[in-house]
Design an enzyme around this catalytic site. Sequence first.
Site, PDB file in Angstrom:
ATOM      1  N   CYS A  96       0.264  -1.203   0.483  1.00 56.83           N
ATOM      2  CA  CYS A  96       0.024  -0.465  -0.179  1.00 56.83           C
ATOM      3  C   CYS A  96       0.849   1.085  -0.159  1.00 56.83           C
ATOM      4  O   CYS A  96       0.621   2.374  -0.974  1.00 56.83           O
ATOM      5  CB  CYS A  96      -0.863   0.154   1.122  1.00 56.83           C
ATOM      6  SG  CYS A  96      -1.968   1.018   1.299  1.00 56.83           S
ATOM      7  N   GLU A  97       1.976   1.464   1.283  1.00 52.78           N
ATOM      8  CA  GLU A  97       2.493   2.097   0.427  1.00 52.78           C
ATOM      9  C   GLU A  97       3.555   2.218  -0.251  1.00 52.78           C
ATOM     10  O   GLU A  97       3.403   3.554  -0.970  1.00 52.78           O
ATOM     11  CB  GLU A  97       4.152   2.737   1.709  1.00 52.78           C
ATOM     12  CG  GLU A  97       2.988   2.324   3.600  1.00 52.78           C
ATOM     13  CD  GLU A  97       4.265   2.067   4.022  1.00 52.78           C
ATOM     14  OE1 GLU A  97       3.978   2.485   5.251  1.00 52.78           O
ATOM     15  OE2 GLU A  97       5.525   1.758   4.042  1.00 52.78           O
TER      16      GLU A  97
END
Length: 1014
Positions: A96-97
């Site tokens: 996600c990052e």
Amino acid sequence: MESKRSSSPKTRSTSHGSSGTEYEVFLNFRGPDTRNTFTNCLYHTLLNKGISVFIDNQGIDVGEEISPEIFQAINDSKICIPIFSRDYASSSWCLCELEHMMQHRKTNELEVLPIFYDVKPSDVKLETGVYKDALTLHKKERGAEIVQRWEEALKEVTKIKGWDAKNIGHGELTHLIARKVLVKLKVSCVHISDHLVGMDESVDEVVNLLNVESKDIRLIGIWGMGGIGKTTLAKLVYDKLSTNFDSCSFISDIREASQGSGLLNVQRQLVFNIIGDMGVGFSNIDHGKNMIKNRFCRKKVLIFLDDVDHTRQLMALAAKKEWYGSGSRIVVTTRDRSVFDQFLDQFDRCLIYEVKELNNLVALQLFSKYAFRSNSPPNAFLSLSKKVIEQIGGLPLAIEVIGSFLCGKNKEAVWQDTLEKMKFCQRRDVKEKLMLSYVALDHQQQQIFLDIACFLAGQHKSYPYYMWDDCGLFPNEGIDVLLLMSLVKIGEENKLWMHDQLKDLGRSIVYEEYCKDPKKGYRVWRNQEGPNIVWQKKGTETVAAYHSNFFVHSQDLVLISEDFIKMPNIRFLEMCGLSLSGDFEDLFSELRWLDWEDCPEEMQATNFCPKNLVILDLSWSNIDEHWGGWTQLKQLNLNGCHRLQVLPFELGALEALTEMLIESYYFPTSISQVPSSIGALVNLEHLAICGATHLTILPNSIGMLKCLTELDVSDTGIAELPNTIINLRSLKALNMSHSCMQKLPEAIGMLEKLEEIYGVNCNWLETIPGDIVRLPSLKNLVLTKTRVENVPKLPQSLVCLCLSSRASEKAPDISNLVNLRSLELCFTGSTTIGWKTIRGDFCRTMRGSRHVAKETIDIACCKLELSTISSISSYSGCLRYIKRLEIINCKNLRQIGQLPFSLTGLMVNNCNLLEVVDLSNLSNFKNLEDLEVWDCPRLVEIQGLDKLESLESLIIGRCSSWLCLPDLSNWKELKMWDVDALTTYLARGKRVAQTEDLPLSHRLRLRGSADPEF
């Protein structure tokens, strides 16, 4: 990044601050894989380089939502470093990052620098099952759409060149990464004001025109009126894009710098900036063009040429695209758009960007920064501030000047009066907007402003001070007022600086007066008008005339005395290359400053002796000692007068003289004698006689100069100063560099105000007198490349000690020199003296050196044969302030003895014979924090190392494989270890340290280690 993390932002912590803080680097990693190993090493390496790093020390529990603070940290960072480990893809939060940073990279030019820790790029690219299998599992929990975005991010990041950690030691790799990050974050060579608003849009527009991804070669012009912000915009663009090019150069003030023969120096500066070679030289403009073409044609360069006002400048610096490599960009700022006309077809693209005025909203914000030191006006002055902006418009310079003028004026009545006066400035012309500040000056301040605007910008401030003071213009108070009102600035080397727009304002004031009444053409600054106003008998009220022409012989331009009869008020006259003829008696009664470079050898002027002259500059003239133009002066400049053999015997008439300069380095002066009458210069403060290789002695009368503070006899044949020099009780600086000086006066200690002694390349100097210990004010003692054999005992205030001089053990005690800041002793001869001990006397506290930023003692013994440093200890209690000791290139040094207990840092480098470093006396003290030992192949023992519990950093490299390192498990404060493989084991087979006993965050980092347990 997984592990455990509180879902509440209030309880969550990171290594740096809270949300909203700007970071330089964001680390994206799988916690269980690398948190306590590689990532920790990288984190501390970056921190030690002064880089601000965001690292999540807590992680996220399965099922928790990622904190908005993480996304904000990515947004605020300049560089993101994803560390791809074996199980990276199993963490949905790592992915996600990664997705967020790759999206941010597209829109905000975020740098992403990937590291492939224990996987291959093909694994990350999903060509194998390493990451592909993990993503298949994620589809069940997250859904196909989210996983598809993660897959795209993974594939996209593999297109970026990164690092493969498999075939390189972690220590070396983290250093490489830190170096790369520093390049990306490098400090710009241009200074950008803190008071900037409304520039983003303009910067983006210019960046788009440059399009650095394109391979073509472009010339971009930034065009607009003076004071509109062209240079500021150029600096911002340069700062943003410079890391995208092989080499960069930003050259300011091309117009000023290229006057006369200065364009050649601009070429030299450009070549130096791009290829970094000071040894490259060329003799003419055409040679410089060929140099630029031949040396730049294979480089992708970014070159900014600021304030170009003539086509010939571009012809000399950027004539054709063939001069530069693919993708190069040339950016030019100018007020004259026509300078580009000849280059429209010489580059792949030639584009012009016009800088516009600020809109009212941005102008108000900028005005507030200058008038109120805030982003917006206080409510009580909001309406008035808006009215001011309506009057002065959106010209940044006008906003700065008017805002500075109103700063601190808190009475509404003052603002109302100001607005009323501004109503007379109806035109949006710069002169009218700036005229208010000029009107606010009193008469004396206006005269100083006009002098600077017309002919003194770029001059050292001390010279016109003499003239202004003698004319009753109160320069100290006047310059202070001009500085406060942003009408003038003091630039580099204490030179007066004025913005072009303000110079235009001053000159327009003078010119308009001249147009109304030619008799009031009281300042002439244009070359062609200098002699004209004299020959045509104009300007009876003229106070300054300027003419500079290096290409016309003096016999071609002759001014006669009758030409000046109707100019009785002239106080400044510059006439380079001109000659005078006739009787000048009773003329020039108001003349204070005569700048007469290239004064002819012979002239027909008689009775030329201006009685009020205070500054006389005869640089590069053909005069000799028989020239009769001497008078009462305060400043006399005879630089480059190579025919001058003897200073004139009429020196007695110069009783008021405070400064005399006779410097000639390129063409040595012929001066061989200084007359004894120099003793009559009782007010002389600065005497420089440099380049006089035939001058061997100074007269004893030199001792009569009671006010002398600076004496410079560098590059002369003087072998010895007269003993009377001890009478110069005001002397602060003595420069005898490159001279034939053999010894200093034995009673030199009587010069109680002497602060600096410079003796660079005094090849005949053999001794330092013992009386030097009595110099209580001495701060800098520089004796490099001499024959000095005695190294004195140094004071506790010593900052920099550089020993590569011949030395003996017998030395006078100068430990009383409590203000000494710098000592350098170097010798480049072939002889070396075996010196068994460097006593502790040579190591003293370091504070405020101009040579080193930190408190450092640097012992660089390239030529000095040393066998031991048996003791560097607390001599007479003077060592209590020593902070850092560096011992470098001591080729024959075998042992470093006991060190001062105040030490916080020790570096030992390239000492080939060094066997033992003794730190045992430091065990009872908690000061030593950094220890670095490099390239000491015979080093076998560091005594007392195991007791240094306060040590925070240990670096040992390329030392003996027999080096004994003890069990260091008690080092609780250690944050960075960098020890290469050769020193990790003892030859006896004993482990160096029990690293498993240390905290995980303090584990040893090795370079090239073959030990599987590490």
